[in-house]
Design a protein around this motif. Structure first.
Motif, PDB file in Angstrom:
ATOM      1  N   MET A   1       0.848  -1.185   0.000  1.00  0.00           N
ATOM      2  CA  MET A   1       0.000   0.000   0.000  1.00  0.00           C
ATOM      3  C   MET A   1       0.883   1.234   0.000  1.00  0.00           C
ATOM      4  O   MET A   1       1.859   1.311   0.742  1.00  0.00           O
ATOM      5  N   ILE A   2       0.504   2.178  -0.840  1.00  0.00           N
ATOM      6  CA  ILE A   2       1.268   3.406  -1.015  1.00  0.00           C
ATOM      7  C   ILE A   2       0.332   4.592  -0.813  1.00  0.00           C
ATOM      8  O   ILE A   2      -0.765   4.611  -1.367  1.00  0.00           O
ATOM      9  N   GLY A   3       0.742   5.552  -0.023  1.00  0.00           N
ATOM     10  CA  GLY A   3      -0.029   6.768   0.180  1.00  0.00           C
ATOM     11  C   GLY A   3       0.684   7.950  -0.456  1.00  0.00           C
ATOM     12  O   GLY A   3       1.899   8.075  -0.355  1.00  0.00           O
ATOM     13  N   ILE A   4      -0.087   8.794  -1.134  1.00  0.00           N
ATOM     14  CA  ILE A   4       0.448  10.021  -1.729  1.00  0.00           C
ATOM     15  C   ILE A   4      -0.388  11.175  -1.188  1.00  0.00           C
ATOM     16  O   ILE A   4      -1.611  11.144  -1.296  1.00  0.00           O
ATOM     17  N   TRP A   5       0.265  12.166  -0.585  1.00  0.00           N
ATOM     18  CA  TRP A   5      -0.503  13.272   0.004  1.00  0.00           C
ATOM     19  C   TRP A   5       0.142  14.631  -0.273  1.00  0.00           C
ATOM     20  O   TRP A   5       1.337  14.729  -0.505  1.00  0.00           O
ATOM     21  N   GLU A   6      -0.697  15.624  -0.248  1.00  0.00           N
ATOM     22  CA  GLU A   6      -0.316  17.032  -0.314  1.00  0.00           C
ATOM     23  C   GLU A   6      -1.583  17.821  -0.584  1.00  0.00           C
ATOM     24  O   GLU A   6      -2.658  17.255  -0.733  1.00  0.00           O
ATOM     25  N   MET A   7      -1.470  19.121  -0.680  1.00  0.00           N
ATOM     26  CA  MET A   7      -2.644  19.969  -0.870  1.00  0.00           C
ATOM     27  C   MET A   7      -3.226  19.804  -2.282  1.00  0.00           C
ATOM     28  O   MET A   7      -2.610  19.212  -3.158  1.00  0.00           O
ATOM     29  N   VAL A   8      -4.413  20.352  -2.468  1.00  0.00           N
ATOM     30  CA  VAL A   8      -5.097  20.284  -3.754  1.00  0.00           C
ATOM     31  C   VAL A   8      -4.230  20.919  -4.837  1.00  0.00           C
ATOM     32  O   VAL A   8      -3.550  21.909  -4.599  1.00  0.00           O
ATOM     33  N   GLY A   9      -4.236  20.288  -6.019  1.00  0.00           N
ATOM     34  CA  GLY A   9      -3.505  20.848  -7.147  1.00  0.00           C
ATOM     35  C   GLY A   9      -2.039  20.516  -7.200  1.00  0.00           C
ATOM     36  O   GLY A   9      -1.314  21.011  -8.059  1.00  0.00           O
ATOM     37  N   SER A  10      -1.571  19.653  -6.312  1.00  0.00           N
ATOM     38  CA  SER A  10      -0.140  19.349  -6.267  1.00  0.00           C
ATOM     39  C   SER A  10       0.266  18.253  -7.241  1.00  0.00           C
ATOM     40  O   SER A  10       1.451  17.986  -7.396  1.00  0.00           O
TER      41      SER A  10
ATOM     42  N   CYS B   1     -10.847  -1.517   1.055  1.00  0.00           N
ATOM     43  CA  CYS B   1      -9.616  -2.310   1.232  1.00  0.00           C
ATOM     44  C   CYS B   1      -9.234  -2.325   2.708  1.00  0.00           C
ATOM     45  O   CYS B   1      -8.182  -1.843   3.087  1.00  0.00           O
ATOM     46  N   GLY B   2     -10.106  -2.904   3.505  1.00  0.00           N
ATOM     47  CA  GLY B   2      -9.954  -2.874   4.953  1.00  0.00           C
ATOM     48  C   GLY B   2      -8.740  -3.584   5.503  1.00  0.00           C
ATOM     49  O   GLY B   2      -8.263  -3.264   6.578  1.00  0.00           O
ATOM     50  N   SER B   3      -8.220  -4.559   4.772  1.00  0.00           N
ATOM     51  CA  SER B   3      -7.098  -5.333   5.275  1.00  0.00           C
ATOM     52  C   SER B   3      -6.246  -5.830   4.112  1.00  0.00           C
ATOM     53  O   SER B   3      -6.765  -6.098   3.023  1.00  0.00           O
ATOM     54  N   HIS B   4      -4.958  -5.999   4.358  1.00  0.00           N
ATOM     55  CA  HIS B   4      -4.060  -6.576   3.348  1.00  0.00           C
ATOM     56  C   HIS B   4      -4.508  -7.989   2.967  1.00  0.00           C
ATOM     57  O   HIS B   4      -4.271  -8.437   1.861  1.00  0.00           O
ATOM     58  N   HIS B   5      -5.166  -8.674   3.890  1.00  0.00           N
ATOM     59  CA  HIS B   5      -5.593 -10.063   3.668  1.00  0.00           C
ATOM     60  C   HIS B   5      -6.744 -10.167   2.680  1.00  0.00           C
ATOM     61  O   HIS B   5      -7.066 -11.255   2.220  1.00  0.00           O
ATOM     62  N   TRP B   6      -7.376  -9.063   2.359  1.00  0.00           N
ATOM     63  CA  TRP B   6      -8.503  -9.079   1.413  1.00  0.00           C
ATOM     64  C   TRP B   6      -8.039  -9.326  -0.013  1.00  0.00           C
ATOM     65  O   TRP B   6      -8.842  -9.641  -0.876  1.00  0.00           O
ATOM     66  N   PHE B   7      -6.742  -9.174  -0.280  1.00  0.00           N
ATOM     67  CA  PHE B   7      -6.246  -9.215  -1.647  1.00  0.00           C
ATOM     68  C   PHE B   7      -5.110 -10.212  -1.784  1.00  0.00           C
ATOM     69  O   PHE B   7      -4.428 -10.553  -0.828  1.00  0.00           O
ATOM     70  N   GLY B   8      -4.892 -10.654  -3.021  1.00  0.00           N
ATOM     71  CA  GLY B   8      -3.846 -11.625  -3.295  1.00  0.00           C
ATOM     72  C   GLY B   8      -2.459 -11.019  -3.230  1.00  0.00           C
ATOM     73  O   GLY B   8      -2.272  -9.800  -3.216  1.00  0.00           O
ATOM     74  N   LYS B   9      -1.506 -11.918  -3.206  1.00  0.00           N
ATOM     75  CA  LYS B   9      -0.098 -11.532  -3.163  1.00  0.00           C
ATOM     76  C   LYS B   9       0.238 -10.706  -4.409  1.00  0.00           C
ATOM     77  O   LYS B   9      -0.184 -11.026  -5.510  1.00  0.00           O
ATOM     78  N   GLY B  10       0.982  -9.629  -4.227  1.00  0.00           N
ATOM     79  CA  GLY B  10       1.396  -8.784  -5.331  1.00  0.00           C
ATOM     80  C   GLY B  10       0.450  -7.640  -5.628  1.00  0.00           C
ATOM     81  O   GLY B  10       0.713  -6.830  -6.512  1.00  0.00           O
ATOM     82  N   THR B  11      -0.653  -7.555  -4.893  1.00  0.00           N
ATOM     83  CA  THR B  11      -1.597  -6.459  -5.090  1.00  0.00           C
ATOM     84  C   THR B  11      -0.943  -5.133  -4.701  1.00  0.00           C
ATOM     85  O   THR B  11      -0.222  -5.054  -3.710  1.00  0.00           O
ATOM     86  N   VAL B  12      -1.196  -4.099  -5.495  1.00  0.00           N
ATOM     87  CA  VAL B  12      -0.700  -2.752  -5.208  1.00  0.00           C
ATOM     88  C   VAL B  12      -1.909  -1.847  -5.006  1.00  0.00           C
ATOM     89  O   VAL B  12      -2.805  -1.799  -5.850  1.00  0.00           O
ATOM     90  N   ILE B  13      -1.934  -1.134  -3.891  1.00  0.00           N
ATOM     91  CA  ILE B  13      -3.007  -0.193  -3.587  1.00  0.00           C
ATOM     92  C   ILE B  13      -2.365   1.180  -3.398  1.00  0.00           C
ATOM     93  O   ILE B  13      -1.467   1.343  -2.573  1.00  0.00           O
ATOM     94  N   ILE B  14      -2.844   2.139  -4.173  1.00  0.00           N
ATOM     95  CA  ILE B  14      -2.349   3.513  -4.095  1.00  0.00           C
ATOM     96  C   ILE B  14      -3.494   4.390  -3.600  1.00  0.00           C
ATOM     97  O   ILE B  14      -4.590   4.352  -4.153  1.00  0.00           O
ATOM     98  N   VAL B  15      -3.231   5.159  -2.548  1.00  0.00           N
ATOM     99  CA  VAL B  15      -4.231   6.047  -1.958  1.00  0.00           C
ATOM    100  C   VAL B  15      -3.724   7.471  -2.066  1.00  0.00           C
ATOM    101  O   VAL B  15      -2.607   7.767  -1.622  1.00  0.00           O
TER     102      VAL B  15
END
Length: 175
Positions: free
Chosen positions: A1-10, A101-115
């Motif tokens: 799981m990867i998170g990307i954050w910053e203000m609007v328009g970035s 996507c409440g838990s890593h266990h909900w998905f198979g190995k190798g799944t990538v989640i970007i938030v």
């Protein structure tokens, strides 16, 4: 799981789309849920709609869910052995994440989640592998924006363009 954050328009959504478009073919299923915060429906109904859309994106089958709990069970049961690419764009509440996507266990190995989000505190509540803060563009990067391509050839606009870049402070949406 990867998170990307910053203000609007970035440029969070732009980066997420670029990553998605570059690697989507490596996954069995994929979903790009854009503009999660632009919601005006009651929260419970909206979460059901998100779950239904998410399942359709990945499985290409329509589901009519009665409760968010049912949606969570369906997501976990149907997707737990699949390698997926999931992008959740502009998340503004924890329930959106818990119901998709409440838990890593909900998905198979190798799944990538970007938030992507404006709220770093939201990302801190999750167990993410990486958190990336968007940075402002440097002056040279800003001058490379396609809106300024004609100005590069016209010397009379050079000073004006540099002033615009300084005024925008490297914010990509403004540029």
């Amino acid at each position: 799981m990867i998170g990307i954050w910053e203000m609007v328009g970035s440029g969070k959504t732009t980066i997420a789309k670029a990553i998605y478009n570059r690697i989507y073919h490596l996954f069995i299923g994929k979903s790009f849920v854009e503009n999660l915060k632009k919601v005006w429906e009651p929260v419970d109904r909206w979460h059901l709609h998100l779950q239904e859309q998410f399942l359709y994106d990945v499985l290409k089958s329509k589901f009519r869910l009665q409760t968010t709990w049912m949606g969570r069970v369906m997501i976990e049961n149907e997707l737990s052995r699949k390698k997926l690419l999931i992008v959740l764009d502009d998340v503004n509440e924890i329930g959106q994440l818990q119901n998709l996507c409440g838990s890593h266990h909900w998905f198979g190995k190798g799944t990538v989640i970007i938030v992507t989000t404006r709220d770093v505190h939201l990302l801190n509540r999750l167990k993410l592998n990486y958190v990336y803060r968007m940075s402002d563009m440097k002056e040279n990067e800003s001058l490379g924006c396609h809106g300024f391509s004609e100005a590069k050839t016209r010397k009379d606009l050079n000073e004006l363009v540099r002033n615009v870049v300084v005024y925008c402070g490297g914010l990509s949406l403004a540029l």
